[in-house]
Design a protein around this motif. Structure first.
Motif, PDB file in Angstrom:
ATOM      1  N   ARG A   1      -4.457  11.575  -6.305  1.00  0.00           N
ATOM      2  CA  ARG A   1      -3.413  10.897  -5.545  1.00  0.00           C
ATOM      3  C   ARG A   1      -2.056  11.496  -5.892  1.00  0.00           C
TER       4      ARG A   1
ATOM      5  N   PRO B   1       5.888   0.587  -2.608  1.00  0.00           N
ATOM      6  CA  PRO B   1       4.413   0.575  -2.624  1.00  0.00           C
ATOM      7  C   PRO B   1       3.878   1.808  -3.351  1.00  0.00           C
ATOM      8  N   TRP B   2       2.851   1.606  -4.173  1.00  0.00           N
ATOM      9  CA  TRP B   2       2.335   2.704  -5.004  1.00  0.00           C
ATOM     10  C   TRP B   2       0.823   2.853  -4.781  1.00  0.00           C
ATOM     11  N   LEU B   3       0.354   4.087  -4.801  1.00  0.00           N
ATOM     12  CA  LEU B   3      -1.055   4.371  -4.483  1.00  0.00           C
ATOM     13  C   LEU B   3      -1.947   4.267  -5.718  1.00  0.00           C
ATOM     14  N   GLY B   4      -1.865   3.154  -6.441  1.00  0.00           N
ATOM     15  CA  GLY B   4      -2.774   2.951  -7.560  1.00  0.00           C
ATOM     16  C   GLY B   4      -2.072   2.729  -8.871  1.00  0.00           C
ATOM     17  N   THR B   5      -2.740   2.047  -9.736  1.00  0.00           N
ATOM     18  CA  THR B   5      -2.205   1.767 -11.067  1.00  0.00           C
ATOM     19  C   THR B   5      -2.686   2.810 -12.059  1.00  0.00           C
TER      20      THR B   5
ATOM     21  N   ASP C   1       1.071  -2.226 -11.298  1.00  0.00           N
ATOM     22  CA  ASP C   1       0.872  -3.017 -10.081  1.00  0.00           C
ATOM     23  C   ASP C   1       0.928  -2.079  -8.875  1.00  0.00           C
ATOM     24  N   SER C   2       0.564  -2.593  -7.731  1.00  0.00           N
ATOM     25  CA  SER C   2       0.587  -1.798  -6.510  1.00  0.00           C
ATOM     26  C   SER C   2       1.978  -1.675  -5.932  1.00  0.00           C
ATOM     27  N   VAL C   3       2.927  -2.360  -6.505  1.00  0.00           N
ATOM     28  CA  VAL C   3       4.324  -2.285  -6.068  1.00  0.00           C
ATOM     29  C   VAL C   3       5.208  -2.123  -7.300  1.00  0.00           C
TER      30      VAL C   3
END
Length: 922
Positions: free
Chosen positions: A760, A778-782, A798-800
């Motif tokens: 990613r 917004p984030w593509l994974g922890t 977190d996802s954000v």
């Protein structure tokens, strides 16, 4: 029937100046009564014209004469006038051309005048003397000559007393000699004679005219028996090497209709060809081809074709342009006259989704590194710089045109789009063996080589045009305003007609040569918008040769079009896989200039597959289909660098311009599409030009920026982007995720996910001039994420992400895979500014007259050359050209036969080069 006359000169007496030293010239050209025709030349200030356009009423405008069925224009000249500064080529010499319609596309050389100046646009030349034949022409019907027309020029004070015409099968077998002065038009000064019984094409014609002083002038041609024989099936265009079918003879073939005869003149390589014993070629009327088999001993040869008007041309299918003619060898060296043995036969081309292209001009790229004058950069110089691309991570080089350009032979500096030969390399870049070494060496480093090939047009100096200067009759050429389907008009040079079988065969054969002989990996097709295509006829235009290459090579050849306006539809309906992404470059360029590109435009036209509307039919689809179709670039050879644009024309401070250039570079590698760099941008070279007059001038790459802090900072930034673009599956195979637009802050967030490897990538770009702290990113994974530029870690829980900081004009790029995970090893480049392979001393004395001494020291053994060049990059002397051992040497150059001026001497050995200036002062 052969067209009779296209252009002639008529001499009519008008009493101006002194009769004894003046002549009145009436130019005549056979064209329809519309449009208006002009005869621009040195004698009327070339029209005058404005960018090639001539206005009605200009001094060069001709008058249409229905009696002649031609356009006429009369001038009176003195035979001798040293004060006339227009006569730059000699006291009684003038240059001229014709022009149809007064437009820039309408200029053409006089087809019936073989006297042309290849150094100045192939201008026609006439030389005034007291008595001479000018523009002799024959009319042909059913292979028979029925009429001969010839201008007979003499001074105004003289008269013609006799004109004898002799004809026969050969010069030694004359069957008729008659007095034809009754067919001479005294006022027009034109002999116009109809044969009572037409004679065979190729018959010997001999004209002798005398004036009242007893002076005579002779014209003769022909005398060759022409045998019509079918073309053998084994005969390829150009040269076919000895084979069993030809009984071990070498076969020569050239396709030229509308010629009475074609001669072959051939000599051993390095020996003059023009005066070699002529060999009459056979004629295959149904083709129409001229061909001949010749038994030749093993060895190297040069040859010319001689046409029925006396002009001698190189072979348009020849692969090497030698000093005296087209060159080849009947031995193992073959058509490219070399015996190179390939080393890296197991090379595999990178897939398109992992391709990173570097566009360069050989002369400018190596010229800047080695401090070379214009026109001195060579293939061998680029070989020595291949380690640079290794360290940067580049896996594909796109070379601007390397075909023979400009005039025939070495032509100094050019961008290469003034193509002179479709098949032959530009001699100033080196030999075929040199280019093969470059390709082979690049393959050994995992680097593909793409050739920028020009198929829209051909230079007027090209044999392809010189062999038949008639757009209607030449099977390869058409009028530039005779547009084919989906073709845009571009009236530079001579326009190739891709709707003929001949041109399709020509281009296909050229591409085959590049792939099979030179083993290049693909092509960038120049200005395909000027060629045309039609989905209802896939054998013509672009589709013909590109589809054929795709099919024959199983889709493994890179085929990239410069099709502007861009056309995803062309890619959809053809087997071409990629095209220049016009909207990508333009949107970024507008942002660099005016900061006016919206975030939605960035999402659609830059990072995604959107495209500007095209003008082709069909125009749908209007979006690219996948990540390997668009080729993304911020700058190319046609455009200013963004740093130059911002600092020179937009008054952007340098520090800001450098920062923004990095930001825009990020988009090339984190968008859908194939990234392409332009030479020097990776170390912040500010490449550009102040005005169009500088655009085509020699601008060596500014390597002095590479070793600076700013250059190294740029280089490392590009290097990391390139490495991730090639090795990170998220960027090569991942699905684009458009995550969020922060309109007020002008911040854009997107990313890629590869489901197979779970690789990613996250990209956050701040296009504004203010630092931003944005919320709810917004984030593509922890988990742990790595900054691709410095490998600093960031843990995401977190996802954000709240309150994410991004500085002004900054791009942040994170990967959930480390460099170690991806197999990325960053190698810092350690080039020295000048490799210490030798020492070249300044010549002494300097300035000098007429001799000077040059000293040099070699530290290693190797093949060494020391050559002298003029300021235009033309070789004028070879002082050393041999294998040499380490040591100190001196050589003397005797310039007794050279004019005063500045010269350059260049030492080359082991891939390294040094150049110095010397001055001859008489």
């Amino acid at each position: 029937m052969r067209r009779f006359i296209v252009a002639v000169l008529i001499i009519i007496p008008i009493k101006m100046y002194c009769q004894s030293d003046s002549a009145t010239v009436t130019f005549r050209t056979y064209q329809p009564s519309l449009p208006t025709v002009f005869v621009p030349g040195e004698f009327n200030n070339w029209g005058p014209n404005s960018n090639g356009n001539i206005s009605l009423g200009a001094p060069s405008q001709m008058s249409y004469d229905s009696t002649f069925g031609a356009w006429l224009k009369t001038y009176t000249f003195k035979l001798k006038d040293p004060t006339d500064i227009r006569r730059r080529l000699g006291d009684s010499v003038f240059q001229y051309k014709f022009n149809r319609g007064g437009v820039s596309a309408g200029w053409y050389s006089d087809p019936l005048n073989p006297q042309q100046n290849p150094l100045e646009f192939n201008n026609s030349i006439f030389r005034l003397t007291k008595l001479f034949w000018f523009q002799v022409s024959t009319q042909e019907t059913s292979q028979l000559i029925s009429r001969i027309t010839a201008g007979l020029v003499h001074t105004d004070a003289d008269s013609i007393t006799s004109i004898q015409l002799s004809t026969g099968p050969s010069a030694t077998l004359i069957t008729s000699t008659i007095q034809v002065i009754s067919a001479y038009n005294v006022s027009a000064r034109i002999l116009d004679y109809y044969f009572p019984s037409p004679i065979a094409r190729g018959y010997y014609l001999h004209l002798v005219a005398q004036n009242n002083h007893g002076d005579s002038v002779v014209y003769s041609k022909g005398g060759y028996a022409i045998f019509e024989m079918p073309l053998p099936s084994y005969a390829h265009h150009g040269v076919t090497l000895p084979n069993t079918a030809s009984n071990d003879s070498t076969t020569f073939r050239i396709r030229i209709p509308s010629r009475q005869y074609v001669l072959l003149r051939i000599a051993s390589a390095g020996e003059p060809v023009a005066d070699a014993t002529p060999i009459v070629m056979r004629y295959a009327e149904t083709s129409p081809d001229w061909w001949i088999n010749v038994k030749l001993p093993s060895g190297g040869y040069e040859y010319l074709y001689e046409l029925d008007d006396g002009r001698q041309i190189y072979d348009p299918w020849g692969r090497v342009n030698g000093d005296y003619g087209s060159r080849f060898s009947t031995s193992e060296e073959g058509l490219t006259a070399d015996n190179y043995i390939w080393q890296n036969m197991d090379y595999q081309r990178p897939p398109l989704n992992k391709l990173v292209i570097y566009e360069l001009h050989i002369g400018e790229f190596v010229g800047g590194y080695y401090n070379l004058p214009a026109g001195q950069g060579k293939f061998t110089h680029l070989i020595s710089l291949l380690p640079y691309f290794d360290s940067l991570g580049i896996n594909a080089l796109e070379l601007m045109p390397i075909n023979d350009f400009g005039v025939l032979g070495s032509s100094g500096f050019s961008w290469g789009y003034d193509v002179n030969s479709i098949f032959a390399l530009e001699p100033s870049y080196g030999t075929p063996a040199d280019f093969k070494t470059l390709v082979d060496s690049a393959h050994g480093r995992g680097i593909a080589v793409l050739a920028d090939v020009v198929f829209n047009h051909i230079n007027e100096t090209s044999s392809l045009w010189q062999m038949l200067q008639d757009e209607a009759a030449n099977p390869y050429i058409k009028s530039c305003n005779d547009l084919r389907y989906n073709e845009d008009e571009l009236c530079f040079f001579k326009d190739l007609d891709h709707w003929t079988i001949e041109t399709q065969e020509l281009i296909y054969s050229t591409l085959k040569m590049w792939l099979d002989v030179y083993k290049v990996d693909g092509f960038r097709y120049d200005y395909t918008q000027g060629i045309g295509w039609n989905i209802n006829d896939t054998t013509k235009g672009i589709l013909g040769w590109s589809n054929r290459i795709h099919q024959e090579y199983g889709g493994t050849v890179y085929q990239i079009v410069e099709h502007l306006p861009e056309s995803p539809a062309l890619l959809y309906y053809s087997k071409i896989r990629s095209g220049w992404h016009d909207s990508f470059r333009d949107e970024i360029f507008d942002e660099a200039r005016f900061r006016n590109t919206s975030l939605s435009e960035f999402e659609n036209l830059v990072i995604d597959l959107g495209a500007y509307p095209g003008n082709d039919t069909p125009s749908s689809p209007g979006r690219y289909a996948n990540r390997t179709e668009p080729v993304n670039m911020n700058v190319n050879h046609d455009e200013q660098s963004l740093i130059y644009e911002m600092t020179t024309f937009q008054s952007v401070p340098l520090d800001e311009a450098l920062k923004r250039d990095k930001l825009y570079a990020t988009l090339m590698f984190t968008s859908l599409g194939i990234p392409m760099l332009w030479q020097g941008m990776e170390f912040s070279a500010p490449r550009g030009w102040l005005n169009d007059n500088q655009r085509l001038s020699y601008r060596p790459v500014e390597w002095n920026y590479y070793s600076t802090d700013r250059g190294q900072s740029h280089y490392r930034y590009y290097q990391r982007l390139i490495q991730h673009r090639i090795h990170n599956p998220a960027l090569t195979d991942g699905v684009l995720r458009k995550l969020k637009r922060y309109e007020t802050e002008k911040v854009l967030v997107w990313g890629f996910i590869d489901s197979t490897t779970d690789a990613r990538v996250m990209v956050i770009v701040n296009f504004s001039g203010s630092d931003r702290a944005i919320d709810n990113v917004p984030w593509l994974g922890t988990g742990v994420w790595y900054d691709i530029f410095d490998q600093n870690l960031m843990t995401v829980a977190d996802s954000v992400i709240n309150n994410f900081a991004v500085a002004q004009y900054t791009a942040k790029v994170y990967s959930n895979k480390s460099n170690a995970d991806l197999g990325i090893t960053l190698v810092e480049h350690q080039f020295t500014e000048k490799p210490p392979a030798f020492i070249l001393s300044q010549n002494y004395p300097n300035p000098f007259n007429p001799t000077t001494t040059i000293g040099f020291r070699l530290r290693v053994s190797g093949f060494t050359s020391l050559k002298v060049y003029d300021v235009l990059g033309r070789e004028v002397a070879t002082l050393v050209n041999e294998e040499m051992s380490p040591g100190e040497y001196t050589v003397t150059w005797d310039a007794s036969n050279k004019p005063s001026g500045v010269y350059y001497y260049q030492l080359f050995t082991g891939g390294f080069v040094e150049t110095k200036k010397l001055i001859l002062l008489r």
